[in-house]
Write a protein that holds these residues in place. Structure first.
Motif, mmCIF file in Angstrom:
data_model
loop_
_atom_site.group_PDB
_atom_site.id
_atom_site.type_symbol
_atom_site.label_atom_id
_atom_site.label_comp_id
_atom_site.label_asym_id
_atom_site.label_seq_id
_atom_site.Cartn_x
_atom_site.Cartn_y
_atom_site.Cartn_z
ATOM 1 N N ASN A 93 9.712 -8.473 -0.325
ATOM 2 C CA ASN A 93 10.329 -7.342 -0.883
ATOM 3 C C ASN A 93 9.925 -7.711 -2.659
ATOM 4 N N LYS A 94 10.459 -9.821 -3.002
ATOM 5 C CA LYS A 94 10.053 -10.177 -4.018
ATOM 6 C C LYS A 94 8.720 -10.624 -5.065
ATOM 7 N N ARG A 95 8.323 -9.746 -3.432
ATOM 8 C CA ARG A 95 6.314 -9.838 -4.381
ATOM 9 C C ARG A 95 6.382 -9.280 -5.751
ATOM 10 N N ARG A 96 6.707 -8.318 -5.568
ATOM 11 C CA ARG A 96 7.069 -7.162 -6.084
ATOM 12 C C ARG A 96 7.682 -7.057 -6.875
ATOM 13 N N ALA B 10 -10.417 -4.879 9.026
ATOM 14 C CA ALA B 10 -10.974 -4.161 7.385
ATOM 15 C C ALA B 10 -9.475 -3.478 7.496
ATOM 16 N N PRO B 11 -9.229 -3.159 6.467
ATOM 17 C CA PRO B 11 -8.480 -2.467 5.276
ATOM 18 C C PRO B 11 -7.474 -1.827 5.613
ATOM 19 N N VAL B 12 -5.973 -2.101 5.518
ATOM 20 C CA VAL B 12 -5.233 -0.895 6.525
ATOM 21 C C VAL B 12 -5.559 0.798 5.773
ATOM 22 N N ALA B 13 -5.275 0.148 4.043
ATOM 23 C CA ALA B 13 -5.102 1.569 3.439
ATOM 24 C C ALA B 13 -5.701 1.598 1.871
ATOM 25 N N ASP B 14 -6.194 2.577 1.589
ATOM 26 C CA ASP B 14 -6.818 2.628 0.093
ATOM 27 C C ASP B 14 -5.761 3.078 -0.567
ATOM 28 N N TYR B 15 -5.342 2.231 -1.237
ATOM 29 C CA TYR B 15 -4.441 2.373 -2.218
ATOM 30 C C TYR B 15 -5.273 3.404 -4.018
ATOM 31 N N GLY B 16 -6.212 3.450 -3.557
ATOM 32 C CA GLY B 16 -6.972 4.245 -5.160
ATOM 33 C C GLY B 16 -6.159 5.571 -5.627
ATOM 34 N N TYR B 17 -5.432 5.891 -4.776
ATOM 35 C CA TYR B 17 -4.838 7.148 -5.103
ATOM 36 C C TYR B 17 -4.073 7.088 -6.317
ATOM 37 N N GLN B 93 -1.331 -5.742 1.737
ATOM 38 C CA GLN B 93 0.393 -6.283 0.142
ATOM 39 C C GLN B 93 -0.186 -6.715 -0.711
ATOM 40 N N ASP B 94 -1.433 -7.262 -0.579
ATOM 41 C CA ASP B 94 -1.975 -7.948 -2.044
ATOM 42 C C ASP B 94 -3.013 -6.518 -2.508
ATOM 43 N N GLU B 95 -3.268 -5.926 -1.750
ATOM 44 C CA GLU B 95 -4.095 -4.863 -2.467
ATOM 45 C C GLU B 95 -3.751 -3.680 -3.503
ATOM 46 N N LEU B 96 -1.720 -3.797 -2.607
ATOM 47 C CA LEU B 96 -1.452 -2.574 -2.524
ATOM 48 C C LEU B 96 -0.368 -2.759 -4.464
ATOM 49 N N ALA B 97 0.145 -4.595 -4.434
ATOM 50 C CA ALA B 97 0.228 -4.913 -6.168
ATOM 51 C C ALA B 97 -0.845 -4.692 -6.790
ATOM 52 N N ARG B 98 -2.603 -4.818 -6.587
ATOM 53 C CA ARG B 98 -3.732 -4.617 -7.340
ATOM 54 C C ARG B 98 -2.936 -3.484 -7.998
ATOM 55 N N ALA B 99 -2.892 -2.408 -6.485
ATOM 56 C CA ALA B 99 -3.219 -1.000 -7.477
ATOM 57 C C ALA B 99 -1.899 -0.278 -7.466
ATOM 58 N N LEU B 100 -0.861 -0.998 -7.702
ATOM 59 C CA LEU B 100 -0.011 -0.881 -8.716
ATOM 60 C C LEU B 100 -0.261 -0.605 -9.685
ATOM 61 N N GLU B 101 -0.357 -1.542 -10.720
ATOM 62 C CA GLU B 101 -0.645 -2.786 -11.418
ATOM 63 C C GLU B 101 -1.611 -1.931 -12.660
ATOM 64 N N ILE B 102 -2.465 -1.592 -11.628
ATOM 65 C CA ILE B 102 -3.053 -0.411 -12.336
ATOM 66 C C ILE B 102 -3.249 1.158 -12.899
ATOM 67 N N ALA B 103 -2.103 1.163 -11.626
ATOM 68 C CA ALA B 103 -1.758 2.698 -11.411
ATOM 69 C C ALA B 103 -0.734 2.873 -13.042
ATOM 70 N N GLU B 104 -0.151 1.519 -12.540
ATOM 71 C CA GLU B 104 0.988 1.894 -14.168
ATOM 72 C C GLU B 104 0.625 1.747 -15.657
ATOM 73 N N ARG B 105 -0.776 0.688 -15.571
ATOM 74 C CA ARG B 105 -1.522 0.982 -16.360
ATOM 75 C C ARG B 105 -1.716 2.029 -17.279
ATOM 76 N N GLY B 122 5.662 2.418 -5.046
ATOM 77 C CA GLY B 122 5.799 1.286 -4.451
ATOM 78 C C GLY B 122 6.985 0.461 -4.024
ATOM 79 N N ARG B 123 8.113 0.713 -4.382
ATOM 80 C CA ARG B 123 9.356 -0.327 -3.464
ATOM 81 C C ARG B 123 8.832 0.715 -1.917
ATOM 82 N N HIS B 124 8.352 1.585 -1.813
ATOM 83 C CA HIS B 124 7.978 2.669 -0.247
ATOM 84 C C HIS B 124 7.515 1.508 -0.125
#
Lengths: 96, 174
Positions: A93-96, B10-17, B93-105, B122-124
């Motif tokens: 959970n610390k990865r973010r 295959a990707p688990v999810a697309d976080y582009g939304y 998880q890495d894809e999610l982190a990237r998508a969150l950064e883009i969304a936050e920007r 992101g936390r959820h």
């Protein structure tokens, strides 16, 4: 210290789960099992739910060994059965 | 043993939304509801797969403990399947982190009120990943243990080390 020997399936299983450098580090942890009394650094302990037949031990980094306890005329020793990533989700959970 | 649980990469999810909804200039509550719909879908996919692995692993362990014959030939493929899914979750998880950064920007540029909603999503999602990754790790470890009992190795080479009273050592664990 304890006695141990690699099992004939170990190398194949290890190669599937660990990179070469991790396998080398795992070998160094096995050497520690020979040379020092089991301590907290190795965390050698019976695996829960396997009636003392299977044990686990740190293999360096996030990895752990599965050891199978057997006996001969000198007493108990371990056959090294498997190794793989285990402590990989600490701090997830610390990865973010 | 069936191997229906083997996973592709295959990707688990697309976080582009996350970015797309953020740029729609809706109210934060509306975006929260839209996010929730997608998060629930992702959670269902992840939980169903992880739970399936856990159920199969527990069943194999129970049969092993009951002295029943476990079809060991399938264990390798099953363990590989869990491992593949764990890798997919980590990549997701890495894809999610990237998508969150883009969304936050995007939120900082166009809709700052949504920033807390993105953080909440992101936390959820991260918690869903973490919980299910551990479920899968435990299932894989369970299967590896069963394999060590069902397909024990033969010793190779000389025994290393010095004798030790393993019975006494085991008793020290209480």
């Amino acid at each position: 210290m304890a006695r141990w020997v690699k099992g004939d399936k170990y190398d194949k299983r290890a190669a599937k789960h660990l990179r070469l450098e991790d396998r080398r580090r795992a070998d160094r942890f096995l050497e520690k099992l020979s040379e020092t009394p089991p301590d907290t650094a190795l965390n050698l302990k019976p695996m829960e739910g396997h009636n003392g037949e299977l044990w686990e031990m740190k293999a360096g980094g996030q990895n752990r060994f599965i050891l199978r306890r057997v006996r001969d005329d000198q007493g108990g020793y371990f056959v090294v059965e498997d190794v793989g990533p285990h402590d990989i989700y600490k701090g997830y959970n610390k990865r973010r | 043993m069936a191997h229906a649980l083997e996973q592709s990469s295959a990707p688990v999810a697309d976080y582009g939304y996350l970015e797309a909804f953020t740029r729609q200039h809706r109210q934060a509550d509306d975006i929260r509801a839209l996010f929730k719909e997608h998060i629930d879908q992702t959670a269902t996919v992840i939980r169903d797969t992880s739970t399936n692995f856990k159920t199969v692993a527990q069943s194999v362990l129970d049969r092993c403990n009951a002295g029943e014959t476990v079809e060991c030939d399938g264990l390798d493929a099953l363990i590989d399947g869990v491992m593949t899914w764990e890798v997919a979750l980590a990549q997701d998880q890495d894809e999610l982190a990237r998508a969150l950064e883009i969304a936050e920007r995007a939120a900082r540029e166009e809709n700052p009120a949504v920033l807390p909603v993105i953080a909440e999503a992101g936390r959820h999602l991260t918690a869903i990943h973490a919980d299910n990754a551990e479920v899968c790790r435990d299932a894989r470890w369970m299967l590896m243990a069963v394999r060590a009992r069902c397909q024990p190795s033969a010793p190779v080479g000389p025994i290393q080390g010095q004798p030790m009273d393993l019975d006494a050592y085991e008793r020290s664990f209480g």
